[in-house]
Design a protein around this motif. Sequence first.
Motif, PDB file in Angstrom:
ATOM      1  N   ALA A   6      36.621 -20.335 -21.364  1.00 47.92           N
ATOM      2  CA  ALA A   6      36.870 -19.816 -20.247  1.00 47.92           C
ATOM      3  C   ALA A   6      37.301 -20.948 -19.260  1.00 47.92           C
ATOM      4  O   ALA A   6      36.920 -22.052 -19.500  1.00 47.92           O
ATOM      5  N   VAL A   7      38.263 -20.700 -18.462  1.00 46.63           N
ATOM      6  CA  VAL A   7      38.715 -21.818 -17.411  1.00 46.63           C
ATOM      7  C   VAL A   7      37.389 -21.920 -16.521  1.00 46.63           C
ATOM      8  O   VAL A   7      36.764 -21.147 -15.777  1.00 46.63           O
ATOM      9  N   PRO A   8      36.980 -23.360 -16.176  1.00 48.65           N
ATOM     10  CA  PRO A   8      35.845 -23.537 -15.213  1.00 48.65           C
ATOM     11  C   PRO A   8      36.303 -22.989 -13.924  1.00 48.65           C
ATOM     12  O   PRO A   8      37.429 -22.882 -13.559  1.00 48.65           O
ATOM     13  N   THR A   9      35.439 -22.643 -13.151  1.00 51.45           N
ATOM     14  CA  THR A   9      35.477 -22.295 -11.743  1.00 51.45           C
ATOM     15  C   THR A   9      35.563 -23.404 -10.828  1.00 51.45           C
ATOM     16  O   THR A   9      35.257 -24.524 -11.205  1.00 51.45           O
ATOM     17  N   PHE A  10      36.243 -23.200  -9.720  1.00 50.43           N
ATOM     18  CA  PHE A  10      36.890 -24.274  -8.951  1.00 50.43           C
ATOM     19  C   PHE A  10      36.764 -23.667  -7.433  1.00 50.43           C
ATOM     20  O   PHE A  10      37.396 -22.378  -7.279  1.00 50.43           O
ATOM     21  N   THR A  11      36.974 -24.583  -6.469  1.00 52.29           N
ATOM     22  CA  THR A  11      37.299 -24.241  -5.291  1.00 52.29           C
ATOM     23  C   THR A  11      38.714 -24.957  -4.913  1.00 52.29           C
ATOM     24  O   THR A  11      38.908 -26.043  -5.444  1.00 52.29           O
ATOM     25  N   THR A  12      39.455 -24.254  -3.956  1.00 57.33           N
ATOM     26  CA  THR A  12      40.775 -24.788  -3.795  1.00 57.33           C
ATOM     27  C   THR A  12      41.258 -24.789  -2.367  1.00 57.33           C
ATOM     28  O   THR A  12      41.007 -23.576  -1.515  1.00 57.33           O
ATOM     29  N   LEU A  13      41.974 -25.637  -1.657  1.00 54.20           N
ATOM     30  CA  LEU A  13      42.189 -25.516  -0.194  1.00 54.20           C
ATOM     31  C   LEU A  13      43.420 -26.311  -0.067  1.00 54.20           C
ATOM     32  O   LEU A  13      43.653 -27.472  -0.465  1.00 54.20           O
ATOM     33  N   GLY A  14      44.151 -25.868   0.715  1.00 49.68           N
ATOM     34  CA  GLY A  14      45.683 -26.550   1.135  1.00 49.68           C
ATOM     35  C   GLY A  14      46.898 -26.353   0.009  1.00 49.68           C
ATOM     36  O   GLY A  14      46.621 -25.694  -0.758  1.00 49.68           O
ATOM     37  N   GLY A  15      47.874 -26.967   0.387  1.00 56.49           N
ATOM     38  CA  GLY A  15      49.069 -26.982  -0.196  1.00 56.49           C
ATOM     39  C   GLY A  15      49.504 -28.240  -0.408  1.00 56.49           C
ATOM     40  O   GLY A  15      49.751 -29.225   0.410  1.00 56.49           O
ATOM     41  N   GLY A  16      50.248 -28.609  -1.329  1.00 53.82           N
ATOM     42  CA  GLY A  16      50.980 -29.843  -1.793  1.00 53.82           C
ATOM     43  C   GLY A  16      50.519 -30.466  -3.164  1.00 53.82           C
ATOM     44  O   GLY A  16      50.097 -29.596  -3.960  1.00 53.82           O
ATOM     45  N   PRO A  17      50.702 -31.706  -3.248  1.00 55.65           N
ATOM     46  CA  PRO A  17      50.317 -32.407  -4.601  1.00 55.65           C
ATOM     47  C   PRO A  17      48.848 -32.099  -4.806  1.00 55.65           C
ATOM     48  O   PRO A  17      48.019 -31.888  -3.842  1.00 55.65           O
ATOM     49  N   THR A  18      48.568 -31.753  -6.198  1.00 57.31           N
ATOM     50  CA  THR A  18      47.209 -31.530  -6.435  1.00 57.31           C
ATOM     51  C   THR A  18      46.325 -32.567  -6.967  1.00 57.31           C
ATOM     52  O   THR A  18      46.553 -33.393  -7.523  1.00 57.31           O
ATOM     53  N   VAL A  19      45.167 -32.652  -6.051  1.00 54.98           N
ATOM     54  CA  VAL A  19      44.300 -33.710  -6.356  1.00 54.98           C
ATOM     55  C   VAL A  19      42.828 -33.005  -6.879  1.00 54.98           C
ATOM     56  O   VAL A  19      42.356 -32.056  -6.379  1.00 54.98           O
ATOM     57  N   LEU A  20      42.523 -33.243  -7.868  1.00 59.45           N
ATOM     58  CA  LEU A  20      41.643 -32.417  -8.825  1.00 59.45           C
ATOM     59  C   LEU A  20      40.265 -33.218  -9.017  1.00 59.45           C
ATOM     60  O   LEU A  20      40.501 -34.563  -9.312  1.00 59.45           O
ATOM     61  N   MET A  21      39.082 -33.042  -8.282  1.00 58.31           N
ATOM     62  CA  MET A  21      38.192 -33.717  -8.056  1.00 58.31           C
ATOM     63  C   MET A  21      36.592 -33.352  -9.020  1.00 58.31           C
ATOM     64  O   MET A  21      36.593 -32.155  -9.217  1.00 58.31           O
ATOM     65  N   LEU A  22      36.327 -34.350  -9.763  1.00 59.71           N
ATOM     66  CA  LEU A  22      35.260 -34.087 -10.729  1.00 59.71           C
ATOM     67  C   LEU A  22      33.783 -34.776 -10.630  1.00 59.71           C
ATOM     68  O   LEU A  22      34.000 -35.795 -10.388  1.00 59.71           O
ATOM     69  N   HIS A  23      33.128 -33.779 -10.068  1.00 59.93           N
ATOM     70  CA  HIS A  23      31.700 -34.501  -9.727  1.00 59.93           C
ATOM     71  C   HIS A  23      30.633 -34.890 -10.651  1.00 59.93           C
ATOM     72  O   HIS A  23      31.141 -34.833 -12.130  1.00 59.93           O
ATOM     73  N   GLY A  24      29.618 -35.592 -10.266  1.00 63.03           N
ATOM     74  CA  GLY A  24      28.920 -36.205 -11.073  1.00 63.03           C
ATOM     75  C   GLY A  24      27.696 -35.234 -11.772  1.00 63.03           C
ATOM     76  O   GLY A  24      27.697 -34.058 -11.477  1.00 63.03           O
ATOM     77  N   ILE A  25      26.817 -35.847 -12.348  1.00 59.29           N
ATOM     78  CA  ILE A  25      25.707 -34.937 -13.200  1.00 59.29           C
ATOM     79  C   ILE A  25      24.688 -34.114 -12.191  1.00 59.29           C
ATOM     80  O   ILE A  25      24.265 -33.187 -12.382  1.00 59.29           O
ATOM     81  N   GLY A  26      24.631 -34.697 -10.879  1.00 58.23           N
ATOM     82  CA  GLY A  26      23.653 -34.072  -9.942  1.00 58.23           C
ATOM     83  C   GLY A  26      24.712 -33.342  -8.958  1.00 58.23           C
ATOM     84  O   GLY A  26      24.140 -32.940  -7.836  1.00 58.23           O
ATOM     85  N   GLY A  27      25.788 -33.121  -9.466  1.00 57.88           N
ATOM     86  CA  GLY A  27      26.693 -32.508  -8.343  1.00 57.88           C
ATOM     87  C   GLY A  27      27.037 -31.152  -8.600  1.00 57.88           C
ATOM     88  O   GLY A  27      26.440 -30.379  -9.181  1.00 57.88           O
ATOM     89  N   GLY A  28      28.315 -30.865  -7.993  1.00 59.53           N
ATOM     90  CA  GLY A  28      28.875 -29.505  -8.219  1.00 59.53           C
ATOM     91  C   GLY A  28      30.149 -29.666  -7.195  1.00 59.53           C
ATOM     92  O   GLY A  28      30.407 -30.644  -6.734  1.00 59.53           O
ATOM     93  N   HIS A  29      30.914 -28.448  -7.217  1.00 56.92           N
ATOM     94  CA  HIS A  29      32.159 -28.267  -6.291  1.00 56.92           C
ATOM     95  C   HIS A  29      31.834 -28.912  -4.873  1.00 56.92           C
ATOM     96  O   HIS A  29      32.777 -29.521  -4.381  1.00 56.92           O
ATOM     97  N   LEU A  30      30.806 -28.560  -4.497  1.00 59.35           N
ATOM     98  CA  LEU A  30      30.284 -28.808  -2.922  1.00 59.35           C
ATOM     99  C   LEU A  30      30.083 -30.258  -2.675  1.00 59.35           C
ATOM    100  O   LEU A  30      30.220 -30.860  -1.730  1.00 59.35           O
ATOM    101  N   SER A  31      29.900 -31.056  -3.691  1.00 55.76           N
ATOM    102  CA  SER A  31      29.543 -32.651  -3.584  1.00 55.76           C
ATOM    103  C   SER A  31      31.051 -32.943  -2.943  1.00 55.76           C
ATOM    104  O   SER A  31      31.031 -34.380  -2.537  1.00 55.76           O
ATOM    105  N   PHE A  32      32.131 -32.555  -3.045  1.00 56.12           N
ATOM    106  CA  PHE A  32      33.306 -33.019  -2.669  1.00 56.12           C
ATOM    107  C   PHE A  32      34.039 -32.184  -1.505  1.00 56.12           C
ATOM    108  O   PHE A  32      35.014 -32.221  -0.869  1.00 56.12           O
TER     109      PHE A  32
END
Length: 262
Positions: free
Chosen positions: A3-29
């Motif tokens: 399955a495609v992992p879940t993610f949050t997205t905001l805004g439009g334009g060139p895509t910047v994908l953020m990958l959190h650390g071991i104690g993180g989650g999408h909210l870390s960014f």
Amino acid sequence: MTAVPTFTTLGGGPTVLMLHGIGGGHLSFAPQVESLAVAGYRAVAWDMPGYGHSAPIEPYTFKGLAQSCVLLIESLKVSNVVLVGHSMGGMVAQEVVARRPDLVSRLVLCGTSPAFGKPDGDWQREFVSQRTAPLDAGKSMADLAETLVPQMVGPGSLPEGLRLATHCMGMVPAATYRRALECIVTFDRRANLPNINVPTLLIAGEHDRNAPPAVMKKMAEAIPRSTFIQMKGIGHLQNLEAPDDFDGLLLNFLSLPQELLH
């Protein structure tokens, strides 16, 4: 089919994908998602497999994590992305760029390293047992976060950033945390550093003991088109300890024309 992992997205334009650390989650960014969206980028922050609502993968390996990330990039229907990886997320980013360099236009590595020593080393075993001992003793991830997060940061860190980091870590399922720890000690992509041919920004925290500035500087020297920056007064959680400064460095790097990035 994975399955495609879940993610949050905001805004439009060139895509910047953020990958959190071991104690993180999408909210870390969360601070970066907002800043990037305001600045005209499409900000995407994933939940690594086993985190948030993302299904866990079996076996839990860097190969599998990179495949999940590639799947996510492909689902975004873009030809390439800017990858921003923090700590273990920086390792996943290195794995993705090693396997699918065509998908990455720029790379930002923060508080990360190109290897985690030797998997059979005593230091690695010590690292894993130190991190899992409180769980073995019946403590929760929230308890663990209360102890660990303050040890990871520098004297210049923002209290709100610490609160968010503690919250994120407390939300990580203990089983996933254990799997991620077992996975992280296997990482070694040192040999691929000279092959990274996209503009790369490396951000180190002056007080980061997990990925010391000296380690990141050496890493930068091995990557042909790289820039190394050290953040003063900051520890391992650069983007949460000093979000405004971090966002400034990130946005500045993203705005530079390709040809200026040696």
